[in-house]
Design a protein around this motif. Structure first.
Motif, PDB file in Angstrom:
ATOM      1  N   VAL A  92       0.572   1.504   1.803  1.00 48.90           N
ATOM      2  CA  VAL A  92       0.484   2.353   2.982  1.00 48.90           C
ATOM      3  C   VAL A  92      -0.074   1.586   4.166  1.00 48.90           C
ATOM      4  N   ASN A  93      -0.041   2.280   5.315  1.00 42.39           N
ATOM      5  CA  ASN A  93      -0.607   1.745   6.549  1.00 42.39           C
ATOM      6  C   ASN A  93       0.054   0.453   7.012  1.00 42.39           C
ATOM      7  N   ILE A  94       1.371   0.398   6.911  1.00 45.17           N
ATOM      8  CA  ILE A  94       2.100  -0.711   7.509  1.00 45.17           C
ATOM      9  C   ILE A  94       3.063  -0.126   8.533  1.00 45.17           C
ATOM     10  N   ALA A  95       3.439  -0.913   9.511  1.00 41.99           N
ATOM     11  CA  ALA A  95       4.308  -0.408  10.563  1.00 41.99           C
ATOM     12  C   ALA A  95       5.682  -0.068  10.012  1.00 41.99           C
ATOM     13  N   MET A  96       6.322   0.894  10.641  1.00 42.84           N
ATOM     14  CA  MET A  96       7.679   1.274  10.246  1.00 42.84           C
ATOM     15  C   MET A  96       8.591   0.092  10.526  1.00 42.84           C
ATOM     16  N   ASP A  97       9.112  -0.543   9.476  1.00 41.39           N
ATOM     17  CA  ASP A  97       9.886  -1.755   9.650  1.00 41.39           C
ATOM     18  C   ASP A  97      11.186  -1.669   8.864  1.00 41.39           C
ATOM     19  N   ALA A  98      11.849  -2.802   8.710  1.00 39.03           N
ATOM     20  CA  ALA A  98      13.135  -2.830   8.008  1.00 39.03           C
ATOM     21  C   ALA A  98      12.991  -2.352   6.573  1.00 39.03           C
ATOM     22  N   LYS A  99      11.881  -2.678   5.934  1.00 36.65           N
ATOM     23  CA  LYS A  99      11.673  -2.256   4.553  1.00 36.65           C
ATOM     24  C   LYS A  99      11.623  -0.727   4.463  1.00 36.65           C
ATOM     25  N   SER A 100      10.956  -0.117   5.418  1.00 37.33           N
ATOM     26  CA  SER A 100      10.854   1.338   5.425  1.00 37.33           C
ATOM     27  C   SER A 100      12.219   1.986   5.595  1.00 37.33           C
ATOM     28  N   TRP A 101      13.043   1.411   6.469  1.00 37.02           N
ATOM     29  CA  TRP A 101      14.392   1.942   6.654  1.00 37.02           C
ATOM     30  C   TRP A 101      15.226   1.740   5.400  1.00 37.02           C
ATOM     31  N   LEU A 102      14.997   0.649   4.680  1.00 31.84           N
ATOM     32  CA  LEU A 102      15.706   0.399   3.428  1.00 31.84           C
ATOM     33  C   LEU A 102      15.338   1.466   2.402  1.00 31.84           C
ATOM     34  N   ILE A 103      14.060   1.808   2.359  1.00 30.69           N
ATOM     35  CA  ILE A 103      13.601   2.841   1.432  1.00 30.69           C
ATOM     36  C   ILE A 103      14.266   4.183   1.741  1.00 30.69           C
ATOM     37  N   LEU A 104      14.334   4.518   3.026  1.00 34.41           N
ATOM     38  CA  LEU A 104      14.990   5.761   3.423  1.00 34.41           C
ATOM     39  C   LEU A 104      16.471   5.752   3.038  1.00 34.41           C
ATOM     40  N   ALA A 149       8.229  12.553   3.598  1.00 36.85           N
ATOM     41  CA  ALA A 149       7.498  12.733   4.855  1.00 36.85           C
ATOM     42  C   ALA A 149       6.090  12.140   4.759  1.00 36.85           C
ATOM     43  N   LEU A 150       5.451  12.317   3.599  1.00 39.56           N
ATOM     44  CA  LEU A 150       4.118  11.755   3.408  1.00 39.56           C
ATOM     45  C   LEU A 150       4.147  10.234   3.471  1.00 39.56           C
ATOM     46  N   PHE A 151       5.166   9.652   2.849  1.00 38.34           N
ATOM     47  CA  PHE A 151       5.332   8.194   2.915  1.00 38.34           C
ATOM     48  C   PHE A 151       5.469   7.727   4.366  1.00 38.34           C
ATOM     49  N   LEU A 152       6.276   8.416   5.138  1.00 44.23           N
ATOM     50  CA  LEU A 152       6.498   8.024   6.536  1.00 44.23           C
ATOM     51  C   LEU A 152       5.230   8.169   7.367  1.00 44.23           C
ATOM     52  N   ILE A 153       4.470   9.224   7.109  1.00 39.10           N
ATOM     53  CA  ILE A 153       3.193   9.396   7.813  1.00 39.10           C
ATOM     54  C   ILE A 153       2.281   8.203   7.534  1.00 39.10           C
ATOM     55  N   ASN A 154       2.298   7.736   6.281  1.00 43.42           N
ATOM     56  CA  ASN A 154       1.468   6.587   5.906  1.00 43.42           C
ATOM     57  C   ASN A 154       1.964   5.287   6.531  1.00 43.42           C
ATOM     58  N   GLN A 155       3.194   5.300   7.037  1.00 44.43           N
ATOM     59  CA  GLN A 155       3.735   4.126   7.733  1.00 44.43           C
ATOM     60  C   GLN A 155       3.528   4.240   9.246  1.00 44.43           C
ATOM     61  N   VAL A 157       4.218   6.726  11.185  1.00 43.55           N
ATOM     62  CA  VAL A 157       5.258   7.484  11.867  1.00 43.55           C
ATOM     63  C   VAL A 157       4.677   8.831  12.264  1.00 43.55           C
ATOM     64  N   GLY A 158       5.020   9.303  13.468  1.00 43.21           N
ATOM     65  CA  GLY A 158       4.530  10.594  13.922  1.00 43.21           C
ATOM     66  C   GLY A 158       4.975  11.724  13.012  1.00 43.21           C
ATOM     67  N   LYS A 159       4.200  12.816  12.995  1.00 45.90           N
ATOM     68  CA  LYS A 159       4.498  13.921  12.079  1.00 45.90           C
ATOM     69  C   LYS A 159       5.889  14.514  12.303  1.00 45.90           C
ATOM     70  N   TRP A 160       6.260  14.744  13.553  1.00 44.65           N
ATOM     71  CA  TRP A 160       7.561  15.354  13.825  1.00 44.65           C
ATOM     72  C   TRP A 160       8.701  14.414  13.471  1.00 44.65           C
ATOM     73  N   LYS A 161       8.517  13.123  13.741  1.00 40.20           N
ATOM     74  CA  LYS A 161       9.548  12.157  13.389  1.00 40.20           C
ATOM     75  C   LYS A 161       9.666  12.039  11.875  1.00 40.20           C
ATOM     76  N   ALA A 162       8.524  12.055  11.181  1.00 37.95           N
ATOM     77  CA  ALA A 162       8.538  11.992   9.718  1.00 37.95           C
ATOM     78  C   ALA A 162       9.260  13.203   9.139  1.00 37.95           C
ATOM     79  N   PHE A 163       8.985  14.371   9.695  1.00 35.96           N
ATOM     80  CA  PHE A 163       9.640  15.604   9.250  1.00 35.96           C
ATOM     81  C   PHE A 163      11.146  15.526   9.479  1.00 35.96           C
ATOM     82  N   THR A 164      11.550  15.036  10.644  1.00 35.71           N
ATOM     83  CA  THR A 164      12.970  14.944  10.984  1.00 35.71           C
ATOM     84  C   THR A 164      13.700  13.962  10.070  1.00 35.71           C
TER      85      THR A 164
END
Length: 242
Positions: A92-104, A149-155, A157-164
């Motif tokens: 957790v607590n890493i910036a939203m990066d290419a790895k995060s998009w790969l996970i999604l 959404a919880l994973f994205l928050i930990n990266q 990412v804003g709550k609304w963006k994580a929800f979307t």
């Protein structure tokens, strides 16, 4: 029209599950495990007491075996090309990066067979099967949406963006659901294969993903009880829908 509604609602459940992230950022491991096990029980009942019997009623054991094996192999292949990501234990607590998009992207791909399950069920001659499987998949999508959404928050990412973003991961099920419906509806001989395929895919998800994750944090007894409740709940719904 029913298949469109069912596919949309089952996919919408992902966003519904992500909704609580707008109000709080965590949930205990015990409750996560209970929800995952409840989902597993629902999916086992849907597969073994609805999908497979319906397929068997219009085909034979050879067709069932082929369909279930194909469903299992399809999920195995997806797992091979897009490795499973454990959202509960990702750094957790890493910036939203290419790895995060790969996970999604990986999560989105894993939703494809679920949408197919809904579409194929609506193509069946049994009128109550489509809504039943749409419900089962929707129940499975809800806790998944929250964890995404919880994973994205930990990266960060804003709550609304994580929800979307979490909600959008389920949208692929609408497309695959409609594709599955039209494919099997126009080629009637594929319906029992499709139902068995859906059962194999769901059972793979249960045994490979849901049960191991629900037993991974020391809450096996609570998870086991939840699994049984989920199975009985789905059996009751199957009986109610006839």
């Amino acid at each position: 029209m029913d298949v469109y509604i069912g596919s949309i609602l089952s996919a919408f459940a992902t966003g519904l599950g992500a909704l609580p992230i707008l109000f709080f950022r965590s949930v205990t491991h015990k409750w996560r495990d209970i929800l995952l096990a409840l989902t597993a029980g629902i999916m086992v009942a849907a597969s073994t007491f609805s999908l497979i019997p319906q397929a068997l009623a219009i085909s034979n054991m050879v067709v069932i075996s082929v369909g279930v094996i194909l469903g299992t192999l399809a999920l195995t292949y997806l797992e091979y090309i897009v490795p499973h990501i454990d959202l509960q234990h990702t750094v957790v607590n890493i910036a939203m990066d290419a790895k995060s998009w790969l996970i999604l992207s990986a999560i989105t791909l894993h939703n494809l067979p679920e949408g197919l399950s809904v579409g194929v069920s609506y193509a069946s001659e049994h009128q109550g099967l489509g809504p039943l499987i749409a419900f089962a998949i929707g129940v499975q999508n809800a806790p998944e949406g929250f964890l995404i959404a919880l994973f994205l928050i930990n990266q960060k990412v804003g709550k609304w963006k994580a929800f979307t973003l979490a909600s959008l991961t389920g949208s692929v099920e609408i497309v695959s659901g409609i594709m599955g419906y039209h494919l099997t509806a126009y080629v009637s001989g594929l319906v029992p294969y499709g139902l068995a395929f859906a059962a194999g895919a769901m059972l793979y998800i249960v045994y490979k993903e849901l049960i191991p994750e629900s037993h991974g944090d020391g809450h096996a007894k609570a998870a086991t009880l939840s699994f049984i409740i989920g199975l009985l709940l789905m059996l009751g719904i199957i009986q109610w829908l006839g």
